[in-house]
Design a protein around this motif. Sequence first.
Motif, mmCIF file in Angstrom:
data_model
loop_
_atom_site.group_PDB
_atom_site.id
_atom_site.type_symbol
_atom_site.label_atom_id
_atom_site.label_comp_id
_atom_site.label_asym_id
_atom_site.label_seq_id
_atom_site.Cartn_x
_atom_site.Cartn_y
_atom_site.Cartn_z
ATOM 1 N N LYS A 93 0.851 -1.180 0.000
ATOM 2 C CA LYS A 93 0.000 0.000 0.000
ATOM 3 C C LYS A 93 0.886 1.228 0.000
ATOM 4 O O LYS A 93 2.015 1.118 0.496
ATOM 5 C CB LYS A 93 -0.969 0.044 1.192
ATOM 6 C CG LYS A 93 -0.414 -0.297 2.563
ATOM 7 C CD LYS A 93 0.665 0.448 3.236
ATOM 8 C CE LYS A 93 0.677 1.904 3.458
ATOM 9 N NZ LYS A 93 1.855 2.379 4.207
ATOM 10 N N HIS A 149 -4.744 5.047 15.573
ATOM 11 C CA HIS A 149 -3.444 4.685 14.991
ATOM 12 C C HIS A 149 -2.425 5.686 15.533
ATOM 13 O O HIS A 149 -2.555 6.887 15.313
ATOM 14 C CB HIS A 149 -3.596 4.787 13.470
ATOM 15 C CG HIS A 149 -2.435 4.298 12.664
ATOM 16 N ND1 HIS A 149 -2.535 4.118 11.298
ATOM 17 C CD2 HIS A 149 -1.171 3.953 12.984
ATOM 18 C CE1 HIS A 149 -1.370 3.686 10.827
ATOM 19 N NE2 HIS A 149 -0.528 3.590 11.829
ATOM 20 N N ASN A 151 1.643 6.760 15.851
ATOM 21 C CA ASN A 151 3.023 6.632 15.370
ATOM 22 C C ASN A 151 3.944 7.482 16.238
ATOM 23 O O ASN A 151 3.482 8.380 16.929
ATOM 24 C CB ASN A 151 3.146 7.105 13.918
ATOM 25 C CG ASN A 151 2.775 6.040 12.890
ATOM 26 O OD1 ASN A 151 3.241 6.064 11.760
ATOM 27 N ND2 ASN A 151 1.917 5.109 13.273
ATOM 28 N N ARG A 157 5.431 15.190 9.081
ATOM 29 C CA ARG A 157 5.028 14.876 7.705
ATOM 30 C C ARG A 157 3.785 15.693 7.374
ATOM 31 O O ARG A 157 2.885 15.801 8.207
ATOM 32 C CB ARG A 157 4.700 13.375 7.566
ATOM 33 C CG ARG A 157 5.879 12.457 7.826
ATOM 34 C CD ARG A 157 5.493 10.987 7.639
ATOM 35 N NE ARG A 157 4.739 10.445 8.766
ATOM 36 C CZ ARG A 157 4.113 9.263 8.755
ATOM 37 N NH1 ARG A 157 4.146 8.502 7.668
ATOM 38 N NH2 ARG A 157 3.463 8.825 9.808
ATOM 39 N N GLU A 165 0.481 7.592 3.348
ATOM 40 C CA GLU A 165 1.427 6.598 3.892
ATOM 41 C C GLU A 165 0.857 5.801 5.055
ATOM 42 O O GLU A 165 1.152 4.623 5.207
ATOM 43 C CB GLU A 165 2.679 7.325 4.426
ATOM 44 C CG GLU A 165 3.659 7.717 3.373
ATOM 45 C CD GLU A 165 4.892 8.385 3.969
ATOM 46 O OE1 GLU A 165 5.683 8.890 3.175
ATOM 47 O OE2 GLU A 165 5.058 8.446 5.213
ATOM 48 N N SER A 166 0.103 6.474 5.915
ATOM 49 C CA SER A 166 -0.289 5.838 7.173
ATOM 50 C C SER A 166 -1.801 5.638 7.305
ATOM 51 O O SER A 166 -2.272 4.532 7.566
ATOM 52 C CB SER A 166 0.190 6.705 8.353
ATOM 53 O OG SER A 166 1.590 6.841 8.327
ATOM 54 N N HIS A 169 -4.182 2.840 5.751
ATOM 55 C CA HIS A 169 -4.439 1.551 6.419
ATOM 56 C C HIS A 169 -5.778 1.594 7.162
ATOM 57 O O HIS A 169 -6.555 0.639 7.129
ATOM 58 C CB HIS A 169 -3.366 1.287 7.481
ATOM 59 C CG HIS A 169 -2.193 0.506 7.003
ATOM 60 N ND1 HIS A 169 -2.291 -0.717 6.393
ATOM 61 C CD2 HIS A 169 -0.865 0.768 7.085
ATOM 62 C CE1 HIS A 169 -1.085 -1.172 6.110
ATOM 63 N NE2 HIS A 169 -0.202 -0.289 6.514
ATOM 64 N N PHE A 215 -5.596 9.648 14.092
ATOM 65 C CA PHE A 215 -4.189 9.346 13.829
ATOM 66 C C PHE A 215 -3.316 10.333 14.584
ATOM 67 O O PHE A 215 -3.473 11.554 14.448
ATOM 68 C CB PHE A 215 -3.885 9.420 12.328
ATOM 69 C CG PHE A 215 -2.459 9.079 12.030
ATOM 70 C CD1 PHE A 215 -2.038 7.755 11.985
ATOM 71 C CD2 PHE A 215 -1.520 10.075 11.847
ATOM 72 C CE1 PHE A 215 -0.708 7.429 11.764
ATOM 73 C CE2 PHE A 215 -0.189 9.766 11.626
ATOM 74 C CZ PHE A 215 0.218 8.442 11.581
ATOM 75 N N TYR A 222 4.023 2.960 19.502
ATOM 76 C CA TYR A 222 3.273 2.601 18.292
ATOM 77 C C TYR A 222 2.060 1.766 18.675
ATOM 78 O O TYR A 222 2.194 0.758 19.377
ATOM 79 C CB TYR A 222 4.161 1.784 17.345
ATOM 80 C CG TYR A 222 3.408 1.396 16.090
ATOM 81 C CD1 TYR A 222 3.306 2.279 15.029
ATOM 82 C CD2 TYR A 222 2.758 0.170 16.000
ATOM 83 C CE1 TYR A 222 2.583 1.951 13.893
ATOM 84 C CE2 TYR A 222 2.039 -0.170 14.872
ATOM 85 C CZ TYR A 222 1.958 0.726 13.820
ATOM 86 O OH TYR A 222 1.233 0.404 12.699
ATOM 87 N N TRP A 259 6.744 0.387 13.852
ATOM 88 C CA TRP A 259 5.522 -0.165 13.287
ATOM 89 C C TRP A 259 5.690 -1.559 12.728
ATOM 90 O O TRP A 259 4.739 -2.189 12.289
ATOM 91 C CB TRP A 259 4.926 0.776 12.241
ATOM 92 C CG TRP A 259 5.853 1.238 11.160
ATOM 93 C CD1 TRP A 259 6.593 2.384 11.162
ATOM 94 C CD2 TRP A 259 6.136 0.594 9.920
ATOM 95 N NE1 TRP A 259 7.309 2.488 9.995
ATOM 96 C CE2 TRP A 259 7.038 1.407 9.214
ATOM 97 C CE3 TRP A 259 5.702 -0.592 9.315
ATOM 98 C CZ2 TRP A 259 7.536 1.085 7.954
ATOM 99 C CZ3 TRP A 259 6.191 -0.928 8.056
ATOM 100 C CH2 TRP A 259 7.097 -0.092 7.399
HETATM 101 C C1 ISE Z 1 3.967 2.531 7.434
HETATM 102 O O1 ISE Z 1 4.232 2.643 6.061
HETATM 103 C C2 ISE Z 1 3.015 1.418 7.670
HETATM 104 O O2 ISE Z 1 2.569 0.747 6.799
HETATM 105 C C3 ISE Z 1 2.610 1.258 9.073
HETATM 106 O O3 ISE Z 1 1.688 0.210 9.233
HETATM 107 C C4 ISE Z 1 2.004 2.535 9.560
HETATM 108 O O4 ISE Z 1 1.660 2.416 10.924
HETATM 109 C C5 ISE Z 1 2.972 3.688 9.396
HETATM 110 O O5 ISE Z 1 2.338 4.863 9.801
HETATM 111 C C6 ISE Z 1 3.376 3.800 7.942
HETATM 112 O O6 ISE Z 1 4.273 4.865 7.795
#
Ligand code: ISE
Length: 327
Positions: A93, A149, A151, A157, A165-166, A169, A215, A222, A259
Amino acid sequence: MTSLRVGVIGVGGMGACHARNIAGLTGAELVWVADPAEDPGSALAAELGTRWVADGCDVLDDADALVIACPDRFHAQFAMAAIERELPTLCEKPLTVELSDAWAIVEAEAALGRRLIQLGFMRVYDERHVQVAEALATLGEVNHVRAVHRNTNSTARPVAQLLVESIVHDIHSVRWLSGSEITEVHTSAVMRARGPRVVVLTCRLANGGVATIEFDDTATGYEVSVEVSAERGNVVAADPLRASVRANGVVAAEIGDDWFTPFLETYRVEMRDWLDSIASGVARGPSVWDGYAAQAVVEAAAVSDRSGRPAVVTLGDMPALYQGVPS
Ligand code: ISE
């Protein structure tokens, strides 16, 4: 039985993880790893007894299947190349960074008439999430999904990057667990001098429900969790198993700050299932439609972030190939 020859594009964290899993599983042979950077590429190839090439495009014909784990902006070109050569592919992804590229991939795969690409929305293989999905099967319509979620990034960012990116998901988790598309999204970001710290998405679902995605990019550990309210019950993902340690007058449980570690087993299960699905001849797992639909929400959420108002998520017509296929 002959092994499936698999090539891995990209040797960063995810590519190396997938390459190691392939090398450690039966039924597959890691035929090459590709990356323009020679040092990490040849080191990983030596570790796993395979060869390094600078450009995966040069060796696509030597592989029966492909893993795309290069930087996000290159996913689209390799996904298209995989469809042209009819190579079963596990693509990390996000599917693409541009929505128009994601739609072109949906159309190309639909024109081929069979699914070739599985998206790396790996939470569908994570035991804690699977338990939630299984419990929901008997609880009726989903009314609310709350995804959290956290981080620990120290480098700020931009919101658009966090989304693609995050948060992508969590967008997939919402679609998967609710069984419903997201029709509208409203983005609220907490901005500090160093940039966005917390981003909250409030989403409307096609089934009339709502979802909230929280987020936090500045957490001290994490964490990923989800809670779902349905017509006949409420399901909360179990906490990850962690020992509590009594020391120095304190009871503590380490949550970790990267992560990767919490999902190491999940990535292995994902790889096993993907290889088995190729052997069975029937693709399963998250589809390019899931990648496209998630990207459409990412794009609408970025529009909402800029305008401060809710943004409608517009999807193209779902090709027959994906109808009835669970997210
Ligand atoms: C990373 O690319 C992921 O796929 C992680 O699952 C996610 O938690 C993270 O924020 C992303 O940067």
